[in-house]
Structure formats: structure tokens, C-alpha cells
Design a protein around this motif. Structure first.
Motif, mmCIF file in Angstrom:
data_model
loop_
_atom_site.group_PDB
_atom_site.id
_atom_site.type_symbol
_atom_site.label_atom_id
_atom_site.label_comp_id
_atom_site.label_asym_id
_atom_site.label_seq_id
_atom_site.Cartn_x
_atom_site.Cartn_y
_atom_site.Cartn_z
ATOM 1 N N LYS B 107 -0.726 -7.260 -3.556
ATOM 2 C CA LYS B 107 -0.340 -6.119 -4.388
ATOM 3 C C LYS B 107 -0.064 -4.895 -3.508
ATOM 4 O O LYS B 107 0.947 -4.202 -3.664
ATOM 5 C CB LYS B 107 -1.471 -5.813 -5.377
ATOM 6 N N CYS B 108 -0.967 -4.633 -2.570
ATOM 7 C CA CYS B 108 -0.844 -3.460 -1.707
ATOM 8 C C CYS B 108 0.402 -3.573 -0.821
ATOM 9 O O CYS B 108 1.178 -2.632 -0.690
ATOM 10 C CB CYS B 108 -2.109 -3.329 -0.866
ATOM 11 N N GLU B 109 0.580 -4.770 -0.245
ATOM 12 C CA GLU B 109 1.721 -4.960 0.659
ATOM 13 C C GLU B 109 3.044 -4.836 -0.097
ATOM 14 O O GLU B 109 3.995 -4.220 0.376
ATOM 15 C CB GLU B 109 1.619 -6.334 1.334
ATOM 16 N N HIS B 110 3.089 -5.441 -1.284
ATOM 17 C CA HIS B 110 4.316 -5.403 -2.075
ATOM 18 C C HIS B 110 4.698 -3.956 -2.405
ATOM 19 O O HIS B 110 5.852 -3.544 -2.217
ATOM 20 C CB HIS B 110 4.137 -6.224 -3.346
ATOM 21 N N ALA B 111 3.733 -3.185 -2.890
ATOM 22 C CA ALA B 111 4.000 -1.787 -3.253
ATOM 23 C C ALA B 111 4.342 -0.960 -2.005
ATOM 24 O O ALA B 111 5.207 -0.079 -2.038
ATOM 25 C CB ALA B 111 2.787 -1.191 -3.968
ATOM 26 N N TRP B 112 3.665 -1.281 -0.897
ATOM 27 C CA TRP B 112 3.878 -0.566 0.362
ATOM 28 C C TRP B 112 5.347 -0.637 0.820
ATOM 29 O O TRP B 112 5.873 0.308 1.375
ATOM 30 C CB TRP B 112 2.953 -1.161 1.425
ATOM 31 N N ARG B 113 6.011 -1.738 0.524
ATOM 32 C CA ARG B 113 7.397 -1.893 0.961
ATOM 33 C C ARG B 113 8.286 -0.791 0.365
ATOM 34 O O ARG B 113 9.280 -0.412 0.952
ATOM 35 C CB ARG B 113 7.931 -3.292 0.603
ATOM 36 N N THR B 114 7.932 -0.326 -0.793
ATOM 37 C CA THR B 114 8.645 0.805 -1.394
ATOM 38 C C THR B 114 7.996 2.133 -0.994
ATOM 39 O O THR B 114 8.675 3.088 -0.634
ATOM 40 C CB THR B 114 8.628 0.697 -2.932
ATOM 41 N N GLN B 115 6.668 2.172 -1.100
ATOM 42 C CA GLN B 115 5.934 3.428 -0.883
ATOM 43 C C GLN B 115 6.153 3.993 0.514
ATOM 44 O O GLN B 115 6.209 5.216 0.694
ATOM 45 C CB GLN B 115 4.424 3.194 -1.114
ATOM 46 N N ARG B 116 6.271 3.134 1.500
ATOM 47 C CA ARG B 116 6.428 3.635 2.861
ATOM 48 C C ARG B 116 7.684 4.494 2.970
ATOM 49 O O ARG B 116 7.648 5.611 3.481
ATOM 50 C CB ARG B 116 6.495 2.485 3.863
ATOM 51 N N GLY B 117 8.793 3.949 2.464
ATOM 52 C CA GLY B 117 10.057 4.684 2.515
ATOM 53 C C GLY B 117 9.962 6.024 1.795
ATOM 54 O O GLY B 117 10.622 6.993 2.163
ATOM 55 N N GLU B 118 9.132 6.053 0.772
ATOM 56 C CA GLU B 118 8.986 7.281 -0.024
ATOM 57 C C GLU B 118 7.859 8.189 0.481
ATOM 58 O O GLU B 118 7.542 9.192 -0.156
ATOM 59 C CB GLU B 118 8.735 6.904 -1.495
ATOM 60 N N ASN B 119 7.253 7.800 1.602
ATOM 61 C CA ASN B 119 6.168 8.598 2.213
ATOM 62 C C ASN B 119 5.041 8.848 1.203
ATOM 63 O O ASN B 119 4.399 9.884 1.209
ATOM 64 C CB ASN B 119 6.746 9.942 2.718
ATOM 65 N N ASP B 120 4.817 7.833 0.335
ATOM 66 C CA ASP B 120 3.917 8.000 -0.807
ATOM 67 C C ASP B 120 2.484 7.583 -0.462
ATOM 68 O O ASP B 120 2.007 6.510 -0.842
ATOM 69 C CB ASP B 120 4.469 7.175 -1.985
ATOM 70 N N TRP B 121 1.788 8.446 0.242
ATOM 71 C CA TRP B 121 0.394 8.160 0.609
ATOM 72 C C TRP B 121 -0.505 8.064 -0.621
ATOM 73 O O TRP B 121 -1.373 7.192 -0.710
ATOM 74 C CB TRP B 121 -0.129 9.226 1.569
ATOM 75 N N GLN B 122 -0.290 8.946 -1.595
ATOM 76 C CA GLN B 122 -1.123 8.945 -2.797
ATOM 77 C C GLN B 122 -1.074 7.596 -3.495
ATOM 78 O O GLN B 122 -2.103 7.048 -3.896
ATOM 79 C CB GLN B 122 -0.669 10.045 -3.775
ATOM 80 N N GLY B 123 0.137 7.087 -3.651
ATOM 81 C CA GLY B 123 0.299 5.786 -4.307
ATOM 82 C C GLY B 123 -0.315 4.672 -3.473
ATOM 83 O O GLY B 123 -1.034 3.805 -3.993
ATOM 84 N N PHE B 124 -0.047 4.704 -2.194
ATOM 85 C CA PHE B 124 -0.536 3.662 -1.298
ATOM 86 C C PHE B 124 -2.059 3.633 -1.256
ATOM 87 O O PHE B 124 -2.690 2.581 -1.315
ATOM 88 C CB PHE B 124 0.029 3.895 0.108
ATOM 89 N N GLU B 125 -2.629 4.810 -1.159
ATOM 90 C CA GLU B 125 -4.088 4.944 -0.993
ATOM 91 C C GLU B 125 -4.847 4.266 -2.134
ATOM 92 O O GLU B 125 -5.884 3.663 -1.917
ATOM 93 C CB GLU B 125 -4.391 6.447 -0.897
ATOM 94 N N LYS B 126 -4.277 4.339 -3.344
ATOM 95 C CA LYS B 126 -4.965 3.735 -4.496
ATOM 96 C C LYS B 126 -5.104 2.218 -4.321
ATOM 97 O O LYS B 126 -6.153 1.644 -4.560
ATOM 98 C CB LYS B 126 -4.201 4.049 -5.787
ATOM 99 N N ASN B 127 -3.998 1.559 -3.921
ATOM 100 C CA ASN B 127 -4.075 0.111 -3.707
ATOM 101 C C ASN B 127 -4.904 -0.233 -2.471
ATOM 102 O O ASN B 127 -5.629 -1.223 -2.439
ATOM 103 C CB ASN B 127 -2.668 -0.479 -3.506
ATOM 104 N N TRP B 128 -4.738 0.614 -1.452
ATOM 105 C CA TRP B 128 -5.364 0.297 -0.163
ATOM 106 C C TRP B 128 -6.886 0.396 -0.244
ATOM 107 O O TRP B 128 -7.601 -0.326 0.463
ATOM 108 C CB TRP B 128 -4.797 1.234 0.921
ATOM 109 N N ALA B 129 -7.383 1.285 -1.114
ATOM 110 C CA ALA B 129 -8.836 1.438 -1.284
ATOM 111 C C ALA B 129 -9.483 0.082 -1.554
ATOM 112 O O ALA B 129 -10.529 -0.257 -0.989
ATOM 113 C CB ALA B 129 -9.115 2.404 -2.438
ATOM 114 N N GLU B 130 -8.849 -0.704 -2.418
ATOM 115 C CA GLU B 130 -9.394 -2.010 -2.789
ATOM 116 C C GLU B 130 -9.349 -2.981 -1.599
ATOM 117 O O GLU B 130 -10.295 -3.739 -1.368
ATOM 118 C CB GLU B 130 -8.580 -2.561 -3.983
ATOM 119 N N VAL B 131 -8.242 -2.935 -0.857
ATOM 120 C CA VAL B 131 -8.115 -3.819 0.314
ATOM 121 C C VAL B 131 -9.203 -3.487 1.334
ATOM 122 O O VAL B 131 -9.853 -4.382 1.886
ATOM 123 C CB VAL B 131 -6.715 -3.675 0.956
#
Lengths: 493, 493
Positions: B107-131
């Protein structure tokens, strides 16, 4: 969970392993370096054992008994029928026999690769005796389980529901008109002049043209590829169909029509019902129906005047540096409809091909039913070649009964599928023409109406219906060889 | 049958399934059409489940207990040690945790593929917390089982026997000299003039040159292939090693050295001991030792003057239509040793690369050991980038802590392998030079003496020895970062 659900889940599991085997099999035949072969073969053998274990798990018998009492839809009943058929096929033979036949087949086939070139019938016959003996045992066991004759029980592996009684009728009829038709056509063609391809046809250019032809035939490149292999085939899985061809830079005729043929197989696979993916009811109906699709593409569409016009145009574009007279529509037509009596089945033209198949059918039927001995085969082959094609194979084993790989490892019952496929293809075309302007579609370059018919009538049906039901639904009758005869007369006379 | 034999037979069985997975994995990354992905992923997942079942069969515990009482040779003991290690790794985690981490990682990796380009730390951080949370749990369980600290227990997956105590020492030392060295080299290079590749470098020509370079490096084409993929890798199996590269037709620099790098990985695999094929003692020693071989090829051999001379000559031949000044040895040398402080690890040069790794190591160590929170990472990243490379990543998450895939699915403990590999490579070269005329061998075009040394000291040893034993046997000492420093100073100053 219902027993039916348990069975379909189990089928999906087996299908996923089959997927891996299909891709690794494609890889082995197409891109694997030769040094990788031993470890690959061991891995593939391990996979086979695992899949066999899955197919023969003891609880399956109970699940089938329960599922047959469950309330199932018509489609589910078809799925259950095919699941049970596969299960029975996997369980009917004692493992010792499967192993013995596999070993004897491998040994015979391996030696045959040398013996054939050396015309060594004596050497071949020794190994083949064991393959024939074990195949007869297999046929006996299958016959007891199915109530069919031994040969029909083997035929049933490839062509469920087709029996030698109907093949005898079909092929007897063909034998009444085919030899004379072949003679007439050869006489007619004897005065024709045509140009044969000569010189360099680079692999890259042939491949580029092949891809163009696949596009014309609406191959789905999002779910498949074109590659190369020594023996062309269609492999992979329905979501990822791998077809191959073999390029000879001295000519383009073979590889090009080979691509058309394999594209027919591929579109059948790509068009199978997605809702039944992984279930046997979602698989191709039979080897004969599969071959009907490749031959529909190759013979019914591929050699039609309108399609030859496309090939002629594309070849002119892709091989612009060559003498363009070679690529005229008239010359292409002659190149692709040349008839010749010759020894080798795989090189045979559309008209003489059935003679090769009928000869093999009559011999293998009697061999498996125990009416002849394997040592009788060379003389019978010679007699029938004389009778059907006027050629002697006396002492010529390598171009006679030793030419095919099929019998070396005991695949008795397979040969009829080739000619059944040709007959079904002609019947489908005759039926399609009642509602579809086939020639107009091909001429226009948008062949969609043809593929829509095939999809609705054949591809999307998977194995939901039996072969007879499928053919009757599509054409209003069961197999009728008259369409094939009409097609040949119309094209070649 | 001895328990040891039962265990090795079981390992061979698992290995054959791993073979199928490796080939289908290569296929998926390299040639599979995208429409085939879903069914392929399902098939690969089914294979993983099956392999996990094999690795965790209940009778294995008894077999290990018995085998440890059996009379085994030194090599067999090494095999048993590695078999047991793998078995413990496969059994240590509760299945629920494995599944939860796999899901959270996907889930985190899949979302990251979009979030990275958008510099979206807030979005990423939510998924990454669980990882991060699940990885910390994993590390705790592994720590209890091994008696190591949580981070060391993760490190041990990739680098058996390497602990953060020794990494701290190694990397602290590097930090004392690396930043200044980078500054000195950049200063020195600032006055250099060189020509950058421009224009069209056709894929076919790049590939032909790549194959020539692989021949020079004695890649065994009977047991391997070169293909293309989006992310270059070395896959397949030792008998059939598949390396890939990615071609950019605007330049050839990256793909060419990428091929040299992957050929290093490949020759290690091709050179593993055949008598131990299918056993873990016959596999590569660790990720760091694997990377030492690719970096030995890429950095120690590939960027040497003598090898650059070969590349310069081959490029002149393969790109004959281009301005030949580009391909001069002097220009190639400058192209391939250019140093630049930049944000992205995967694009980093040999000199700045360790700074990227040390930064990641220090952060992931403290994160897994629970000393920092995942929300602390961006600020720590920024501080360390300033400190090691003088760059600010404040607010620049996409080129900061969100740039790598590794952490998105919880592969904590992997990053150190990159720099360990670079250090081992330098140490191997220093040792090799005591007995081998390395430059002379490269100049002559017959690099056999180099490969003989690597084969005898590294490749043929598989995992029979521990990493420390292997390195000591080859070089007379355990890992010593002094060789790496000397190498960098000698090349860049």
C-alpha cells in the motif's frame, strides 16, 4: 464453503502453477541459453510432480460427490463437468505406468533425433516397441474407465466426444474425392509460371512485417508477444499469449504465414471468457477447435484473395529494395496455393495435408486397438502413401513413418485434430458468410466483423458447451466435411 | 536416509521452485506485456505461499535436531549451518505479521509512486507509519530470536555477522575524511574541460557495444543473457543468469557502465560452486559481497585507465559516425570520474555515494531501535545532508527522504550493503594486486588472471565460509576501510 467452490478454488491454484510452467516453457523454447537446460528441466519436472499431486489429492473425490448434489447454474454444471473430466484424466493411470511411459518416450524421442537422420528403422523400432506397448496399456486402462474402445479413449484426450466411428465416415468420404482432386489441381497448376523469393530477406524486416500482419489481425499486444523459436508455437497464458516463428533469411513465405497461423491460436486464447479464467470451462474446447482457429486465420482468411492483397502490399513496403514483381498479388496467390505431392506432412500444402493425416489416423487406430503390430507400420505407410499420394516410401523410413515426433513419445490420438481443424474452419467460414461480408471486411482492412463472429461463436464460449453443441450453435449442424470439400474445390479448381 | 540428506533434498526441491520464480520474475520485469501483470502477480504469490509452506514444514525441526548429531564433513556442516539459518529466518515471524507487513508495504509503495512526484510527505507519512511500526515489531521478534539488537537483527537478514557496532566504527572513520576529500576533488575538477555525449546513440548499437564489453568481461553467454528493463538488475539462476540494462538514446554512458556493473553480479552467480547448486552454502555470501563483485567490475576494473582505454576504443568502433573526440581516452576518463554533490543516491558518483548510505544507515538504525520517530526523519535527513554534502532538503521531500523505494516496503537494514560492497571491492583489489598484474591483464584484453583470483577467492566459495572468514582468507584481514580510502584518494586526487 460449497464443495463446488472448493473445487474451483483448487482449480485456480493449479492454474497459477500452470501459468508459471507455461511462461518457463516459453522461455525454455524461445530465449533460454542452452546451458540453462538441465536445471530448467529439473525445475519443470518438480512443477509437474507438484501439479500432479494437487490434481490427485484424496479429498477431491468427496468434493465431486458433494458438488454433484449442489444446486448449480448451467454454467457451473459445465465447469463441474470439465473439472471432473480433468480429475478423471489425471487419476485414471497408475503412477508407475505414467512414469514408465514418460521414460520410454524420452528415450525413444532422444534416440530418434539421431536415428531419423540415419534412416535407422532397426534402432528406432527397438525403443518404439516399448512406447507402443505402454501406450496400448494406457489405452486399455482409459478404455475400461470410459467404456470407449482403446483408440477412442486416447482420441478423447485431445478431442472429447469424437469417436473413430465418425472419423471413419468423414475420412472415407474424403478418400473418395481427394486423390482425384489433387491430380486435377496439379495438372491445372503445371502450366502456371511464378517467381520464387530469392536473396536476402533480413530477419528484422520480416519481423516488422509480421508485426504489421498481427496488427491487421488485431492481435492484442497488451496481452501477448511475438518471439522466435526453432519450432513455432503458441504458448503462455490467455492474459499473456506468446507466439513464435522461425525466420529463414532466404525467403519470407513460411515465417509470414506461420505468424498468421499462430495469431489464430493466440486470438482464441486472448478471446477466452475472462469470467472463467483458471477454470477448465474457460479453456479452449479441444485441439481440433484450436486448430480450426489457426487454420481459419491461415487458410480461410490468410489465403483469401483480399488478404493476399494486403500481404502483397505490405511485402512491397517492407522489402522495398527487392524486385517488386515478386510481390504482385497474382504471384503471391500462386506462391501460397501451390500444390505438390510430397513426403513430409509439416511441409504439406492445404490440399495434400489431409492425406497425410488420414494415413496416420488409420495406422495409429489399428495399432492402438491391437489389430496390427508396430513392425507392420513401414509397409502399411508405404501402401497408403502409394494409394493417397502416389509416392513410395519403401526403405525410406526417415521421410516415411519416422518423420513425426508425435508417435515417438506416445501421443497417439492427436493427428486427427489437424484435419478436424481444417474441416471446422471451412464450416465456420461457410456459416459466417451467411451473415458477414467477409471479403468486404478483409478488403477494408478492418476485419472486426470476422472477429466478432468468431468471438461470439467460438472464443467466448470456452468449454462451456461440448464440441458438438458449440459447432451446432455456431453453424446449425455438427461437423460436415462437405464445407471443406467445397472450399478446396472453389479455391484450387 | 540421513536427516542431513533429507534436508538437502528438501532444499533442492525449494530451489527448483525458486528457479521458476526467478525466471518468471525476470520475465515480468523485462519482457511481459503489461496486461499480463495481474495474473502473473497472482501466480507469483501462489508460488510464494507454496515455498513458505515448504520452508516451514513441521518435520524440519526434527530433521535439524537429528542432522546436528550426524557425522558431517566441514562442508556439510557449513551447508547445515546455512540451511538452519534460512529455516530460522522463514519460521521466526508469525504469519499474521508477515502478511500485515506485506500489505502495508504494498500500500505504502503503491501510493509513494504518486506521492513522491507530488512531494506529498503528509500523505506518505500516514502509510509509512504503519510500515515502520510493523518493521519495528519484526525487528523486536528477530532480536529476541537472535540475541541481537533490533536493528542488527534486520541487518543480519542481508549481512549475516555484520553488526552496527562495526558499522559505526567504519562509517565514523569515513566521516572524518570524506567531506573534505569530496571538496578537494570538486575543486580539482572545476577547471577540467570535457565533452558530453550529444545526439543519437541507437539502442541496437549500444546493445552491440554492451555485448562486446560483456565478452571482454568473459560473461558466459551459454549460461546467461542481456535484456532490457526499466530498472536494471541481475536475475535468473546461476545456470542461466539474466542481466538487464536500460537504454537512453541521448547518451550511452549510464547503460554501458550499468552493463559492467550487472556483469559483475552475473559472473559471481555464474561462478558459484556447481557441486553445491540448490543448497544455501552454494549461494552468494551476502548482499555486501554481491555488491563487492558488481562494484569490483564497475569501479575497480571498469573505471581503471586500462579498461577505459578499451571502452574508448569500442565506442569509437560502434559509434563511428559520431565526432570521435567524445571517445578519446582522456574524455572518457573525465566522463566516468566526474564528482558532484547532489540529492539522489542512485545517480551519485563513486565518491559521494558513501555519504548517501551513511546518512540512511544512521537514520534507519535509530528508527528501528526506537530512538527516533518516523516523523523526525525529514529534519534529520536535512541536517545530515547539510553536514555530509552541504545540501539542504528542507521541504524537499521528494529529493530527500522520499527518494528511495527501500523504506516504503520496510527493507530496513539493506542500505549498508552498498558501501560495504565498495569497501570489500577496494580491499579485494589491493590484495589481488600483490599477486596479479591487474593493469597488464586489462591492457592485454585477456582479463583471465583477475577472474581466476575472484573465482578462487570469492565465487567458488559460495557461502561455505562466513563473511569474515571469506574476506580474511582472501585478503589476510577482516574488512578494513583504509583500502577504500586509499583507492578514492589515488583515483580522484
Amino acid at each position: 464453503m460449497s464443495a463446488f467452490k472448493k473445487l474451483t478454488d483448487h482449480s485456480l491454484k493449479i492454474y497459477r502453477f500452470a501459468h508459471l510452467g507455461a511462461i518457463c516453457g516459453w522461455d525454455q523454447a524461445s530465449v533460454m541459453p542452452s546451458g540453462g537446460n538441465q536445471a530448467r528441466s529439473e525445475a519443470m519436472a518438480e512443477l509437474s510432480v507438484h501439479m500432479h499431486n494437487l490434481q490427485t489429492q484424496p479429498q477431491l473425490g468427496d468434493w465431486f460427490a458433494q458438488a454433484e448434489q449442489e444446486d448449480l447454474s448451467t454454467q457451473e454444471k459445465a465447469t463441474l463437468r470439465e473439472l471432473k473430466r480433468n480429475w478423471q484424466q489425471a487419476n485414471v493411470l497408475p503412477e508407475a505406468l505414467v512414469e514408465a511411459k514418460s521414460l520410454a518416450g524420452s528415450k525413444c524421442e532422444h534416440a530418434w533425433r539421431t536415428q531419423r537422420g540415419e534412416n535407422d528403422w532397426q534402432g528406432f523400432e527397438k525403443n518404439w516397441a516399448e512406447v507402443v506397448k505402454l501406450s496400448q496399456e494406457e489405452a486399455q486402462i482409459r478404455a475400461q474407465a470410459t467404456g470407449l474402445s482403446p483408440y477412442d479413449a486416447m482420441l478423447d484426450i485431445y478431442e472429447p466426444g469424437t469417436h473413430s466411428e465418425s472419423l471413419d465416415t468423414l475420412f472415407s468420404d474424403v478418400k473418395t474425392w481427394l486423390p482425384a482432386l489433387i491430380d486435377d489441381v496439379i495438372e491445372k497448376q503445371s502450366s502456371e509460371r511464378f517467381i520464387e523469393p530469392k536473396g536476402q530477406f533480413a530477419t528484422e524486416q520480416q519481423k516488422a512485417m509480421g508485426l504489421d500482419v498481427m496488427k491487421l489481425l488485431q492481435f492484442d499486444f497488451n496481452h501477448g508477444r511475438l518471439d522466435e523459436s526453432v519450432h513455432p508455437f503458441c504458448g503462455g497464458v490467455p492474459t499473456d499469449v506468446r507466439i513464435t516463428t522461425r525466420y529463414d533469411e532466404n525467403e519470407f513465405v513460411q515465417s509470414l504465414m506461420g505468424i498468421v497461423h499462430e495469431t489464430g491460436h493466440a486470438r482464441y486464447e486472448q478471446g477466452l471468457p475472462k469470467s472463467l479464467a483458471g477454470l477448465p470451462s474457460g479453456e479452449a474446447r479441444s485441439m481440433g477447435i484450436h486448430e480450426s482457429q489457426s487454420l481459419f486465420f491461415e487458410m480461410q482468411v490468410g489465403r483469401s484473395d483480399a488478404f493476399i492483397a494486403h500481404l502483397s502490399r505490405l511485402a512491397g513496403q517492407h522489402f522495398a529494395a527487392h524486385d517488386q514483381a515478386l510481390f504482385s498479388q497474382d504471384n503471391f496467390q500462386k506462391l501460397y496455393t501451390r500444390v505438390k505431392k510430397d513426403f513430409i506432412r509439416v511441409d504439406a500444402d492445404e490440399l495434400t495435408y489431409p492425406a497425410h493425416v488420414i494415413l496416420r489416423y488409420e495406422i495409429e487406430r489399428d495399432l492402438i486397438n491391437g489389430k496390427i503390430k508396430h513392425t507392420d507400420v513401414p509397409e502399411l505407410w508405404n501402401q497408403k502413401m502409394q494409394q493417397y499420394l502416389g509416392l513410395s516410401t519403401e526403405g525410406n523410413f526417415k521421410n516415411g513413418c519416422m518423420q513425426d515426433i508425435h508417435w515417438t513419445d506416445g501421443a497417439f490420438g492427436y493427428f486427427p485434430s489437424y484435419t478436424l481443424g481444417a474441416m471446422y474452419a471451412a464450416q465456420f467460414m461457410a456459416s459466417m458468410k451467411k451473415t458477414v461480408d467477409v471479403e468486404g471486411a478483409i478488403e477494408s482492412g478492418d476485419l472486426s466483423p470476422i472477429f466478432t463472429w468468431l468471438s461470439e461463436n467460438i472464443w467466448s464460449q470456452g468449454s462451456i458447451l461440448t464440441t458438438d453443441e458449440l459447432v451446432t450453435r455456431a453453424t446449425g449442424e455438427t461437423l460436415n466435411a462437405q464445407h471443406f470439400q467445397s472450399h478446396l474445390r472453389s479455391r484450387y479448381l
